[in-house]
Motif scaffolding. Sequence first.
Motif, PDB file in Angstrom:
ATOM      1  N   GLY A   1       0.790  -1.224   0.000  1.00 58.50           N
ATOM      2  CA  GLY A   1       0.000   0.000   0.000  1.00 58.50           C
ATOM      3  C   GLY A   1       0.821   1.272   0.000  1.00 58.50           C
ATOM      4  O   GLY A   1       0.262   2.358   0.170  1.00 58.50           O
ATOM      5  N   ALA A   2       2.143   1.151  -0.146  1.00 60.20           N
ATOM      6  CA  ALA A   2       2.995   2.341  -0.113  1.00 60.20           C
ATOM      7  C   ALA A   2       2.857   3.133  -1.410  1.00 60.20           C
ATOM      8  O   ALA A   2       2.586   2.586  -2.481  1.00 60.20           O
ATOM      9  CB  ALA A   2       4.457   1.945   0.105  1.00 60.20           C
TER      10      ALA A   2
ATOM     11  N   LEU B   1       8.194   4.176  -2.231  1.00 58.20           N
ATOM     12  CA  LEU B   1       8.957   3.036  -2.754  1.00 58.20           C
ATOM     13  C   LEU B   1      10.273   3.490  -3.376  1.00 58.20           C
ATOM     14  O   LEU B   1      11.305   2.838  -3.207  1.00 58.20           O
ATOM     15  CB  LEU B   1       8.117   2.284  -3.780  1.00 58.20           C
ATOM     16  CG  LEU B   1       6.848   1.597  -3.250  1.00 58.20           C
ATOM     17  CD1 LEU B   1       6.060   0.994  -4.399  1.00 58.20           C
ATOM     18  CD2 LEU B   1       7.209   0.519  -2.237  1.00 58.20           C
ATOM     19  N   VAL B   2      10.240   4.621  -4.073  1.00 51.71           N
ATOM     20  CA  VAL B   2      11.468   5.152  -4.665  1.00 51.71           C
ATOM     21  C   VAL B   2      12.468   5.520  -3.582  1.00 51.71           C
ATOM     22  O   VAL B   2      13.673   5.260  -3.683  1.00 51.71           O
ATOM     23  CB  VAL B   2      11.142   6.364  -5.560  1.00 51.71           C
ATOM     24  CG1 VAL B   2      12.435   7.042  -6.024  1.00 51.71           C
ATOM     25  CG2 VAL B   2      10.320   5.932  -6.757  1.00 51.71           C
ATOM     26  N   ARG B   3      11.958   6.125  -2.470  1.00 56.96           N
ATOM     27  CA  ARG B   3      12.844   6.503  -1.367  1.00 56.96           C
ATOM     28  C   ARG B   3      13.477   5.266  -0.724  1.00 56.96           C
ATOM     29  O   ARG B   3      14.659   5.255  -0.374  1.00 56.96           O
ATOM     30  CB  ARG B   3      12.062   7.293  -0.317  1.00 56.96           C
ATOM     31  CG  ARG B   3      12.955   7.859   0.791  1.00 56.96           C
ATOM     32  CD  ARG B   3      12.150   8.564   1.868  1.00 56.96           C
ATOM     33  NE  ARG B   3      11.364   9.651   1.319  1.00 56.96           N
ATOM     34  CZ  ARG B   3      10.042   9.671   1.256  1.00 56.96           C
ATOM     35  NH1 ARG B   3       9.346   8.645   1.721  1.00 56.96           N
ATOM     36  NH2 ARG B   3       9.394  10.697   0.752  1.00 56.96           N
ATOM     37  N   ILE B   4      12.677   4.204  -0.579  1.00 58.36           N
ATOM     38  CA  ILE B   4      13.205   2.974   0.022  1.00 58.36           C
ATOM     39  C   ILE B   4      14.271   2.355  -0.879  1.00 58.36           C
ATOM     40  O   ILE B   4      15.319   1.890  -0.413  1.00 58.36           O
ATOM     41  CB  ILE B   4      12.051   1.982   0.278  1.00 58.36           C
ATOM     42  CG1 ILE B   4      11.116   2.536   1.360  1.00 58.36           C
ATOM     43  CG2 ILE B   4      12.591   0.620   0.711  1.00 58.36           C
ATOM     44  CD1 ILE B   4       9.868   1.701   1.560  1.00 58.36           C
ATOM     45  N   LEU B   5      14.008   2.340  -2.185  1.00 54.90           N
ATOM     46  CA  LEU B   5      15.010   1.799  -3.107  1.00 54.90           C
ATOM     47  C   LEU B   5      16.297   2.620  -3.072  1.00 54.90           C
ATOM     48  O   LEU B   5      17.404   2.064  -3.132  1.00 54.90           O
ATOM     49  CB  LEU B   5      14.433   1.772  -4.529  1.00 54.90           C
ATOM     50  CG  LEU B   5      13.339   0.729  -4.792  1.00 54.90           C
ATOM     51  CD1 LEU B   5      12.788   0.883  -6.202  1.00 54.90           C
ATOM     52  CD2 LEU B   5      13.886  -0.679  -4.590  1.00 54.90           C
ATOM     53  N   ASP B   6      16.156   3.939  -2.966  1.00 56.16           N
ATOM     54  CA  ASP B   6      17.344   4.788  -2.868  1.00 56.16           C
ATOM     55  C   ASP B   6      18.135   4.474  -1.613  1.00 56.16           C
ATOM     56  O   ASP B   6      19.379   4.447  -1.625  1.00 56.16           O
ATOM     57  CB  ASP B   6      16.933   6.264  -2.883  1.00 56.16           C
ATOM     58  CG  ASP B   6      16.411   6.702  -4.252  1.00 56.16           C
ATOM     59  OD1 ASP B   6      16.719   6.001  -5.239  1.00 56.16           O
ATOM     60  OD2 ASP B   6      15.699   7.720  -4.321  1.00 56.16           O
ATOM     61  N   GLU B   7      17.407   4.223  -0.515  1.00 57.01           N
ATOM     62  CA  GLU B   7      18.095   3.900   0.739  1.00 57.01           C
ATOM     63  C   GLU B   7      18.861   2.584   0.612  1.00 57.01           C
ATOM     64  O   GLU B   7      19.994   2.453   1.076  1.00 57.01           O
ATOM     65  CB  GLU B   7      17.076   3.812   1.878  1.00 57.01           C
ATOM     66  CG  GLU B   7      17.715   3.509   3.226  1.00 57.01           C
ATOM     67  CD  GLU B   7      16.681   3.380   4.324  1.00 57.01           C
ATOM     68  OE1 GLU B   7      17.045   2.964   5.433  1.00 57.01           O
ATOM     69  OE2 GLU B   7      15.507   3.696   4.061  1.00 57.01           O
TER      70      GLU B   7
ATOM     71  N   GLU C   1      17.092   2.217  13.821  1.00 52.05           N
ATOM     72  CA  GLU C   1      16.880   2.689  12.456  1.00 52.05           C
ATOM     73  C   GLU C   1      18.043   3.573  12.013  1.00 52.05           C
ATOM     74  O   GLU C   1      18.502   3.487  10.862  1.00 52.05           O
ATOM     75  CB  GLU C   1      15.567   3.468  12.380  1.00 52.05           C
ATOM     76  CG  GLU C   1      15.045   3.666  10.974  1.00 52.05           C
ATOM     77  CD  GLU C   1      14.645   2.356  10.312  1.00 52.05           C
ATOM     78  OE1 GLU C   1      15.056   2.125   9.169  1.00 52.05           O
ATOM     79  OE2 GLU C   1      13.928   1.569  10.963  1.00 52.05           O
ATOM     80  N   LEU C   2      18.546   4.406  12.914  1.00 52.21           N
ATOM     81  CA  LEU C   2      19.680   5.264  12.577  1.00 52.21           C
ATOM     82  C   LEU C   2      20.950   4.444  12.348  1.00 52.21           C
ATOM     83  O   LEU C   2      21.721   4.712  11.419  1.00 52.21           O
ATOM     84  CB  LEU C   2      19.907   6.282  13.702  1.00 52.21           C
ATOM     85  CG  LEU C   2      18.829   7.371  13.840  1.00 52.21           C
ATOM     86  CD1 LEU C   2      19.035   8.173  15.117  1.00 52.21           C
ATOM     87  CD2 LEU C   2      18.835   8.298  12.623  1.00 52.21           C
ATOM     88  N   ARG C   3      21.163   3.439  13.171  1.00 53.54           N
ATOM     89  CA  ARG C   3      22.342   2.590  12.983  1.00 53.54           C
ATOM     90  C   ARG C   3      22.265   1.843  11.654  1.00 53.54           C
ATOM     91  O   ARG C   3      23.270   1.697  10.950  1.00 53.54           O
ATOM     92  CB  ARG C   3      22.456   1.604  14.141  1.00 53.54           C
ATOM     93  CG  ARG C   3      23.001   2.227  15.429  1.00 53.54           C
ATOM     94  CD  ARG C   3      22.954   1.245  16.572  1.00 53.54           C
ATOM     95  NE  ARG C   3      23.645   1.756  17.745  1.00 53.54           N
ATOM     96  CZ  ARG C   3      23.588   1.190  18.954  1.00 53.54           C
ATOM     97  NH1 ARG C   3      22.838   0.103  19.135  1.00 53.54           N
ATOM     98  NH2 ARG C   3      24.248   1.709  19.982  1.00 53.54           N
ATOM     99  N   ALA C   4      21.067   1.347  11.314  1.00 53.39           N
ATOM    100  CA  ALA C   4      20.906   0.640  10.041  1.00 53.39           C
ATOM    101  C   ALA C   4      21.166   1.560   8.854  1.00 53.39           C
ATOM    102  O   ALA C   4      21.574   1.095   7.784  1.00 53.39           O
ATOM    103  CB  ALA C   4      19.509   0.039   9.950  1.00 53.39           C
ATOM    104  N   ALA C   5      20.933   2.869   9.038  1.00 52.08           N
ATOM    105  CA  ALA C   5      21.152   3.833   7.957  1.00 52.08           C
ATOM    106  C   ALA C   5      22.592   4.337   7.919  1.00 52.08           C
ATOM    107  O   ALA C   5      22.913   5.180   7.082  1.00 52.08           O
ATOM    108  CB  ALA C   5      20.196   5.014   8.105  1.00 52.08           C
TER     109      ALA C   5
ATOM    110  N   PRO D   1      16.041  10.019   5.175  1.00 51.41           N
ATOM    111  CA  PRO D   1      15.019   9.148   4.568  1.00 51.41           C
ATOM    112  C   PRO D   1      14.714   7.909   5.399  1.00 51.41           C
ATOM    113  O   PRO D   1      13.583   7.411   5.381  1.00 51.41           O
ATOM    114  CB  PRO D   1      15.648   8.766   3.218  1.00 51.41           C
ATOM    115  CG  PRO D   1      16.616   9.843   2.929  1.00 51.41           C
ATOM    116  CD  PRO D   1      17.170  10.251   4.255  1.00 51.41           C
ATOM    117  N   ALA D   2      15.698   7.403   6.137  1.00 51.82           N
ATOM    118  CA  ALA D   2      15.456   6.208   6.950  1.00 51.82           C
ATOM    119  C   ALA D   2      14.415   6.467   8.030  1.00 51.82           C
ATOM    120  O   ALA D   2      13.688   5.551   8.433  1.00 51.82           O
ATOM    121  CB  ALA D   2      16.764   5.728   7.578  1.00 51.82           C
TER     122      ALA D   2
END
Length: 273
Positions: free
Chosen positions: A83-84, A89-95, A174-178, A227-228
């Motif tokens: 449902g995104a 979705l583009v932002r997630i792919l960029d991340e 979330e910050l560490r993952a980014a 973005p994360a």
Amino acid sequence: MSSEQNPYGEHRHGGALPPEATSPAPSREAPSKEVTGRQRLRAGLWPPRVSRAQLIVALLLFVLGLGLAIQVRSNSDNSALRGARQEDLVRILDELDNRTERLEDEKQRLDDQRTELENSSDQAEEARKQTLEKERQLGILAGTVAAHGPGITLTISDPTGAVEADMLLDTIQELRAAGAEAIEINGVRVVANTYFSGDGGELRVDGRKIEAPYEFKVIGKPQDLEPALNIPGGVVQTLEKEQATAEVTRADDIVVDALRPAKQPDYARSSSR
């Protein structure tokens, strides 16, 4: 030939019965039973006559059907991103692309270090320099030295006291993952064994009480960190559901100077010689 007379006055010659008296009575044959077409069909189908090749084909068809059923079921499962919106979705792919790029850069850096060690005329001096650099990096991760660099400032306002300890922990993860390299919350340095406790409005970081607004100073690549936090269902949306607000500000130079005391181990010693 002598003859004898029985009590009834009949004569027998030679004591033998005539051939007609000794022949068995003709037997009555059972009438033949007519077999119907249905009976012949039933006899041909049961018991079943299955060859080895037919068994193998049946087994292969069963395995194929089971695989198709599993594939259809997996394709029908609801995806968390179904449902995104397209821009999300583009932002997630960029991340994801940015994370891949960081890993490739780290791999290249390690390859360069190995090449320098192999080709350096003074390998001992080069090894000493790399050891000092590794010590500095470990000091940043352990929180025993100050750090500065580009990053973001995340400010979480909680007027209703609805922010819980697990929400702050999710933010850190979330910050560490980014790619966050150094984090400080309200003057407390975040390290590997940092923990959060308490209820809304009475939160503690490593046993030290902190009060809203909660200010995160984070060193890392701003283009990855911000973005994360804004992905669908991420930190910002979760806080907004609890009537809290999150403001993210990018900066070219963030200073993280809250320090942790260096603890000397009581029993562990270096195994290098």
